[in-house]
Design an enzyme around this catalytic site. Structure first.
Site, PDB file in Angstrom:
ATOM      1  N   GLN A 112       0.842  -1.201   0.000  1.00  0.00           N
ATOM      2  CA  GLN A 112       0.000   0.000   0.000  1.00  0.00           C
ATOM      3  C   GLN A 112       0.875   1.248   0.000  1.00  0.00           C
ATOM      4  OE1 GLN A 112      -2.392  -1.664   3.584  1.00  0.00           O
ATOM      5  NE2 GLN A 112      -3.682  -0.082   2.705  1.00  0.00           N
ATOM      6  N   HIS A 115      -1.181   1.239  -4.719  1.00  0.00           N
ATOM      7  CA  HIS A 115      -1.593   2.645  -4.860  1.00  0.00           C
ATOM      8  C   HIS A 115      -0.611   3.474  -5.672  1.00  0.00           C
ATOM      9  CE1 HIS A 115      -3.943   1.671  -0.993  1.00  0.00           C
ATOM     10  NE2 HIS A 115      -4.716   1.505  -2.043  1.00  0.00           N
ATOM     11  N   CYS A 151       2.292  14.122 -25.576  1.00  0.00           N
ATOM     12  CA  CYS A 151       1.007  14.576 -26.108  1.00  0.00           C
ATOM     13  C   CYS A 151       0.559  15.917 -25.546  1.00  0.00           C
ATOM     14  CB  CYS A 151      -0.069  13.519 -25.838  1.00  0.00           C
ATOM     15  SG  CYS A 151      -0.635  13.486 -24.146  1.00  0.00           S
ATOM     16  N   GLY A 183       1.924  -5.162   8.910  1.00  0.00           N
ATOM     17  CA  GLY A 183       1.939  -3.726   9.182  1.00  0.00           C
ATOM     18  C   GLY A 183       0.907  -2.919   8.428  1.00  0.00           C
ATOM     19  N   GLY A 210      -2.104  -3.134  16.857  1.00  0.00           N
ATOM     20  CA  GLY A 210      -3.415  -2.484  16.854  1.00  0.00           C
ATOM     21  C   GLY A 210      -4.409  -3.230  15.994  1.00  0.00           C
TER      22      GLY A 210
HETATM   23 ZN    ZN Z   1       0.648  12.178 -22.705  1.00  0.00          ZN
END
Ligand code: ZN
Length: 200
Positions: free
Chosen positions: A28, A46, A108, A145, A173
């Protein structure tokens, strides 16, 4: 973040991969530290903060490259000063912001953004599919973790549970998957993971 170094957990997980005990690592984190530790099979759930992606053509480039272009096109920012908050935000005068030239995609001309999934954004489907595919081929799922409070990560625990794949969790936790875990260890993973390797 450029200066961050892998910790005991990153190294311990890399050694488990080397020993053939980890098929795929899903992180993560967006810091690339698992790869820096030498881990090979990693999916950055992520994304990565050291990469920049074009939202139009999806071309991916290095953040450092973008940072150079940003500096070149905004010499007025070099001597700008502002209060930096602990979360990395900086409080600067509006005129500085209004004059910022944001470089676009070299291919682009499209808008570039950090290649990370922002809060409320979606993990790309190909990434999710890859993880689901790997889940079909493993004997167990180990969570290290994480409180699993983000659904994009918790969903794989739920899927493992539905497919009767044992789930083990090492975390200090409460986690969102405690109820469905086969094993939960309340421990500091930086202390526990190296110890796991010693015993193996
Ligand atoms: Zn581009």
């Amino acid at each position: 973040m450029n200066k961050a170094l892998p910790n005991n957990t990153h190294h311990a997980l890399m050694e488990l991969e080397e020993a053939g005990l980890i098929k795929l690592l899903v992180t993560q984190n967006v810091d690339g530290l698992h790869q820096q530790a030498g881990h090979r099979q990693v999916i950055d759930l992520h994304g990565r903060l050291d990469k920049v992606i074009c939202i139009q053509c999806t071309a991916q480039t290095e953040r450092s490259e973008f940072q150079n272009r940003l500096n070149q096109e905004n010499p007025h920012l070099k001597h700008a000063s502002g209060e930096t908050a602990p979360d990395g935000d900086a409080d600067v005068p509006d005129e500085l912001i209004n004059n910022v030239v944001v470089p676009g995609c070299l291919g682009c001309g499209g808008i570039l953004k950090p290649d990370v999934v922002f809060y409320g954004g979606n993990v790309p489907k190909t990434r999710t599919n890859q993880i689901q595919q790997a889940l079909q081929e493993v004997d167990a799922l180990l969570v290290v973790g994480s409180s699993l409070m983000v659904f994009s990560a918790f969903r794989f625990c739920r899927e493992a549970h539905q497919n009767q794949i044992p789930l083990a969790i090492v975390n200090q936790g409460k986690t969102r998957a405690d109820q469905i875990a086969s094993l939960k260890l309340e421990a500091d993973c930086n202390l526990l993971m190296p110890e796991v390797n010693n015993r193996l």
